[in-house]
Design an enzyme around this catalytic site. Structure first.
Site, short mmCIF file in Angstrom:
data_model
loop_
_atom_site.label_atom_id
_atom_site.label_comp_id
_atom_site.label_asym_id
_atom_site.label_seq_id
_atom_site.Cartn_x
_atom_site.Cartn_y
_atom_site.Cartn_z
CG HIS A 29 -1.79 -1.19 1.32
ND1 HIS A 29 -1.35 -2.44 1.68
CD2 HIS A 29 -3.13 -1.32 1.07
CE1 HIS A 29 -2.36 -3.30 1.65
NE2 HIS A 29 -3.44 -2.64 1.29
CG HIS A 72 -6.04 1.52 -0.45
ND1 HIS A 72 -6.16 1.98 0.84
CD2 HIS A 72 -6.05 0.16 -0.37
CE1 HIS A 72 -6.25 0.95 1.66
NE2 HIS A 72 -6.19 -0.17 0.96
CD GLU A 126 -19.43 -6.86 25.67
OE1 GLU A 126 -19.49 -6.11 24.68
OE2 GLU A 126 -20.38 -7.03 26.44
CG HIS A 182 -27.49 -14.28 27.91
ND1 HIS A 182 -28.23 -13.72 26.90
CD2 HIS A 182 -27.15 -13.26 28.74
CE1 HIS A 182 -28.35 -12.42 27.11
NE2 HIS A 182 -27.70 -12.12 28.23
C1 LIG Z 1 -11.13 -5.19 9.96
C2 LIG Z 1 -10.62 -4.94 8.59
N1 LIG Z 1 -11.49 -4.89 7.58
C3 LIG Z 1 -11.05 -4.72 6.31
C4 LIG Z 1 -9.72 -4.59 6.06
C5 LIG Z 1 -9.22 -4.45 4.64
N2 LIG Z 1 -8.78 -3.07 4.39
C6 LIG Z 1 -7.50 -2.72 4.47
S1 LIG Z 1 -7.24 -1.10 4.22
C7 LIG Z 1 -8.89 -0.83 3.98
C8 LIG Z 1 -9.41 0.55 3.67
C9 LIG Z 1 -8.96 1.50 4.68
O1 LIG Z 1 -9.23 2.79 4.30
P1 LIG Z 1 -8.41 3.95 4.98
O2 LIG Z 1 -8.28 3.71 6.41
O3 LIG Z 1 -9.07 5.22 4.55
O4 LIG Z 1 -6.99 3.81 4.35
P2 LIG Z 1 -6.37 4.59 3.10
O5 LIG Z 1 -7.16 4.15 1.91
O6 LIG Z 1 -6.51 6.02 3.37
O7 LIG Z 1 -4.97 4.10 3.05
C10 LIG Z 1 -9.60 -2.01 4.10
C11 LIG Z 1 -11.08 -2.12 3.94
C12 LIG Z 1 -8.84 -4.64 7.15
N3 LIG Z 1 -7.53 -4.53 7.00
N4 LIG Z 1 -9.31 -4.78 8.40
#
Ligand SMILES: Cc1ncc(C[n+]2csc(CCOP(=O)(O)OP(=O)(O)O)c2C)c(N)n1
Length: 679
Positions: A39, A270, A419, A481
Site C-alpha cells: 500500500h 491505496h 467487550e 446467553h
Molecule cells: C477489519 C478490517 N477490515 C477490512 C480490512 C481491509 N482493508 C485494508 S485497508 C482498507 C481501507 C482503509 O481505508 P483507509 O483507512 O481510509 O486507508 P487509506 O485508503 O486512506 O490508506 C480495508 C477495507 C482490514 N484490513 N481490516
C-alpha cells in the site's frame, strides 16, 4: 486538493522537511514496487505528518526499542506498514536495514505485510485488522497514566501517538475505544487521523458521512483539522494537543498517494504498486532524482540523528530509576518485571490448601473470586476489570478500587459495555508493561472481543479473560446467553489457552497457569452454577498445567475412559459409578485445557486417555473432540442451541446426564470390540 510545494519550509537547517518526507515516500514506493504488492498511498500521504512527529516530538531512542519511558507510536492503519518500516530504517533501528526494506513482504524478512509485534523492533503492536491499533493504544495510554499515578513523572511520563485512517474510525471498535479514552480523560493520547477521504472502494462519501471532529468531541476529546501536508500546521497542532487535558484528535487532511500525478487523491493509490511509469512521473513531480532505494547520505544522516536524539533522555531516565530503589530494585522495577513475586506463590499455596481441605461446593466463578481476592494483595500490578458484569463475573477483589478519570491510583477498570474495546485495551495494557490485565464478560460474548483475543495470541502476550456463564448451565437466560460453539471456536485460535476448570481447586490452578503463561493469553471459562469439589487433598503439582489428568482409575484394566471438562466432570464421575455397578471399569479424566495437554509427551497422553474406547462429555458442540476420542469414541454434548429453563431441566432435556454417558460408554465399548474382532 492540489500538491503542495514546501521545499522552502525547513524544519531543520541542514535537511529540508520535504526531503525527509520524500525519503519515506520513495522507500515505500520502491518497496511496494519491488514486492509487487502493498500500500503506497498511505505512506505517501502521511509522510509529512510522520516526519514532523518523529523529528520534533516523538521521544524514542532507536538503540533501545523497549525503553519503558519511550513514547509509544501505533500505526493503526497497518496496511501502510511501509511508513513505519521506512521510519525504522531511516532512524536506525537495529536489524531494519535497507535489505529488509528491499525484501518487504518476503519470507523471513523483518518487514511483513502488516506490522507484527515481536517480529520487528520498534513495532509496538500488531496492526492490520482496522480499528485494533487505536483501541490498543487506548490501553497503552491508560497504562501510562496509571503507572504515572503510581510512580510519578520522574519515572513514567510519555505520550501515545496513533496514526489511524478512515477505516480505523469506521470500525465499531473505534467507538468503544474513543468513548473509553474520553471518559477516562487520557490526555496523553494523540491520534493523527489520515483524513484523506479515500478508502478501498473509493471516496469515503460512498459509505460514511460522520462528522469525525464532532464525534470525538462528543466523546470528550479535543479535536481539530489541519492541512496534513503543512509541517508548521502539523507541529502547531501536536504542540497544542500535548497540553490538552483530554485525548486529542488531529484530523490531518491529506492526499492519498501524494505526488503521484494520475493516482493521487484516488483509491488507485491505496493498495497496489504505482507501476513503473507512474513511479517515474512521481519522481519528477516531487523532484526526487535518485535511484530506487537510494536515499541521499545527508538525509539518512539527519534521520539517524533523530533516531539518536532520545539517547540522552533515556540515559537520564536510567539515572533516575537508579535513584528510586536500593540496588536497582523497587516497586517500579517489580511492576515491570513479568515474573511473579514470592508472595504470589504463597497466596496460591494457601488457597490450594484451603480448597483442598474444605472441598467447597461453589461455582467456579466464585472460586475465581476467592483467587482474585487473595492474589490482588500479592500482585500489586494486577489490573482487573469487567465489561459491566462485575457482579456476575465476580472479578473485583475486595481491595480493588475503581479507576476514574481523576483517581488513577485505582486498579479496577469499569470498561462499560464495551467487550471489544476492553479486550483491545487489555492488549495495550499488557504491551505497555507494568500491569497484568484481566477482564470479565460472559463466555457467549467472546465473539464480541474475539478479534482482539486473536491478536493477543498472535502477539504472544499475557492477557487474561475471565468468561463466566460458560454453558447451558447458566439456565434461565436462554440460548442467547448460553455458549455452545464458543469453546470449540476459541480452542481453534493458536497459542490461546482455553481453561475450563471443574471445581474450586482447578480454578486456582487455572488462574496460576494463566498468570505464569508469559507468552500466551488465556480464557478462564467459569460456571455460573455450583460444582462439587472432587479432588482429595492437595498434591504439590498443579494438575491443570498438564492439560488433562486421571481423576479416577478403576481397579483392573480400563474398559472405557470418560473425559470431561468443567461442570461435566461431575456427570462423568456419576456415570463411572453407575458403570462400576454394572461391572464396567471406567476411568475418569478431567481435561481443563486441551492446549496444554497437546504439549505433553505422547506417553503421558496415552497414559491419560487409555488405549481403549473413550467418551467425551462437554455441554458444547463437538468441535475438535474427535481427535481425543479416536474412531470408536462417543461424544455427549450439544448439537444445537440451548433453551431457557432451569439448568437441571436443560441438562436432562439435552441428554447431558450420567445415564446418557453410560449408554454412550456401552456403545463405544461395543464398537471397539467389533472393530477389534473385524481387524
Ligand atoms: C477489519 C478490517 N477490515 C477490512 C480490512 C481491509 N482493508 C485494508 S485497508 C482498507 C481501507 C482503509 O481505508 P483507509 O483507512 O481510509 O486507508 P487509506 O485508503 O486512506 O490508506 C480495508 C477495507 C482490514 N484490513 N481490516
Amino acid at each position: 486538493m492540489t500538491a503542495h510545494s514546501f521545499s522552502s519550509v525547513e524544519i531543520h537547517p541542514e535537511v529540508a522537511h520535504a526531503e525527509m518526507a520524500n525519503a519515506i515516500r520513495f522507500l515505500a514506493i520502491d518497496a511496494v514496487e519491488k514486492a509487487k504488492s502493498g500500500h503506497p498511498g498511505m505512506p505517501m500521504g502521511m509522510a509529512d505528518v510522520a516526519t514532523v512527529l518523529f523529528s520534533r516530538f516523538l521521544k524514542f531512542d532507536a538503540a533501545d526499542p523497549s525503553w519503558p519511558d519511550r513514547d509509544r507510536f501505533v500505526l493503526s492503519a497497518g496496511h501502510g506498514s511501509m511508513l513505519l518500516y521506512a521510519l525504522l530504517y531511516l532512524t536506525g533501528y537495529e536489524g531494519v536495514t535497507l535489505d529488509q526494506i528491499k525484501t518487504f513482504r518476503q519470507w523471513g524478512s523483518k518487514t511483513p505485510g502488516h506490522p507484527e509485534y515481536g517480529h520487528t523492533p520498534g513495532v509496538e503492536t500488531t496492526t492490520g485488522p482496522l480499528g485494533q491499533g487505536i483501541a490498543t493504544a487506548v490501553g497503552m495510554a491508560l497504562a501510562e497514566r496509571l503507572m504515572n499515578a503510581r510512580f510519578g513523572d520522574e519515572l513514567v511520563n510519555h505520550f501515545t501517538y496513533v496514526i489511524a485512517g478512515d477505516g480505523c474510525l469506521m470500525e465499531g471498535i473505534s467507538h468503544e475505544a474513543i468513548s473509553l479514552a474520553g471518559h477516562l480523560r487520557l490526555s496523553r493520547l494523540i491520534v493523527l487521523f489520515d483524513d484523506n477521504e479515500i478508502s478501498i472502494d473509493g471516496a469515503t462519501s460512498l459509505s460514511c458521512s460522520d462528522d469525525q471532529l464532532a464525534r470525538f468531541r462528543a466523546s470528550g476529546w479535543s479535536a481539530c483539522r489541519i492541512d496534513g501536508h503543512d509541517p508548521r500546521a502539523i507541529a502547531a497542532a501536536i504542540e497544542v494537543a500535548r497540553t490538552s487535558d483530554r485525548p486529542s484528535l488531529i484530523a490531518c487532511r491529506t492526499v492519498i498517494g501524494y505526488g503521484a500525478p494520475t493516482r493521487q487523491g484516488t483509491e488507485k493509490a491505496h493498495g497496489a504498486p504505482l507501476g513503473a511509469d507512474e513511479v517515474a512521473k512521481t519522481r519528477q513531480a516531487l523532484g526526487w532524482e535518485h535511484e530506487p532505494f537510494e536515499v541521499p547520505a545527508s538525509v539518512v544522516a539527519r534521520w539517524r540523528e533523530i533516531g539518536a536524539d532520545g539517547h540522552a533522555a533515556r540515559r537520564a531516565w536510567i539515572e533516575r530509576t537508579r535513584r528510586v530503589g536500593s540496588g536497582g530494585r523497587s516497586p517500579f522495577h517489580d511492576a515491570l518485571n513479568k515474573k511473579l513475586p514470592g508472595a504470589y506463590a504463597d497466596a496460591v499455596a494457601q488457597l490450594r490448601a484451603r480448597f483442598g481441605a474444605e472441598r467447597p461446593n461453589i461455582a467456579t466463578r466464585q472460586a475465581s473470586q476467592h483467587v482474585i481476592n487473595l492474589i490482588a494483595e500479592a500482585l500489586p500490578n494486577l489490573l482487573g476489570g469487567s465489561a459491566d458484569l462485575t457482579h456476575s463475573n465476580l472479578t473485583q477483589a475486595k481491595t480493588q478500587k475503581p479507576v476514574r478519570a481523576h483517581s488513577l491510583e485505582g486498579n479496577y477498570i469499569h470498561y462499560g459495555v464495551r467487550e471489544h474495546g476492553m479486550a483491545a485495551a487489555m492488549n495495550g495494557i499488557a504491551l505497555h508493561g507494568g500491569f497484568i490485565p484481566y477482564g470479565g464478560t460472559f463466555l457467549t460474548f467472546a465473539d464480541y472481543n474475539r478479534p482482539a483475543i486473536r491478536l493477543a495470541a498472535l502477539m504472544r502476550i499475557r492477557v487474561i479473560h475471565v468468561m463466566t456463564h460458560d454453558s447451558i448451565g447458566l439456565g434461565e437466560d436462554g440460548p442467547t446467553h448460553q455458549p455452545v460453539e464458543h469453546l470449540a471456536s476459541l480452542r481453534a485460535i493458536p497459542n490461546l489457552l482455553v481453561f475450563r476448570p471443574a471445581d474450586a481447586l482447578e480454578t486456582v490452578e487455572a488462574w496460576d497457569c494463566a498468570l505464569r503463561s508469559e507468552t500466551s493469553p488465556s480464557i478462564l471459562c467459569l460456571s455460573r452454577q455450583a460444582l462439587p469439589s472432587f479432588r482429595d487433598g492437595v498434591a504439590d503439582t498443579n494438575l491443570v498445567a498438564l492439560g488433562a489428568y486421571v481423576i479416577v482409575e478403576p481397579d483392573g484394566p480400563r474398559d472405557v475412559t470418560l473425559i470431561a471438562t468443567g461442570s461435566e466432570v461431575s456427570i462423568a464421575l456419576q456415570a463411572a459409578k453407575l458403570l462400576g455397578g454394572q461391572g464396567v471399569r471406567a476411568a475418569v479424566v478431567s481435561a481443563p485445557c486441551f492446549e496444554l495437554f497437546r504439549q505433553q509427551s505422547r506417553e503421558y497422553q496415552v497414559k491419560v486417555l487409555g488405549r481403549g474406547p473413550r467418551v467425551g462429555i462437554e455441554a458444547a458442540v463437538e468441535g475438535d473432540w474427535s481427535r481425543w476420542l479416536g474412531d470408536d469414541g462417543e461424544f455427549v454434548g450439544m448439537t444445537g442451541f440451548g433453551a431457557s429453563a432451569p439448568a437441571e431441566a436443560l441438562y436432562r432435556a439435552f441428554g447431558m446426564t450420567p445415564e446418557a454417558v453410560v449408554s454412550a460408554a456401552k456403545r463405544s465399548i461395543e464398537r471397539s470390540l467389533v472393530s477389534r474382532l473385524g481387524a
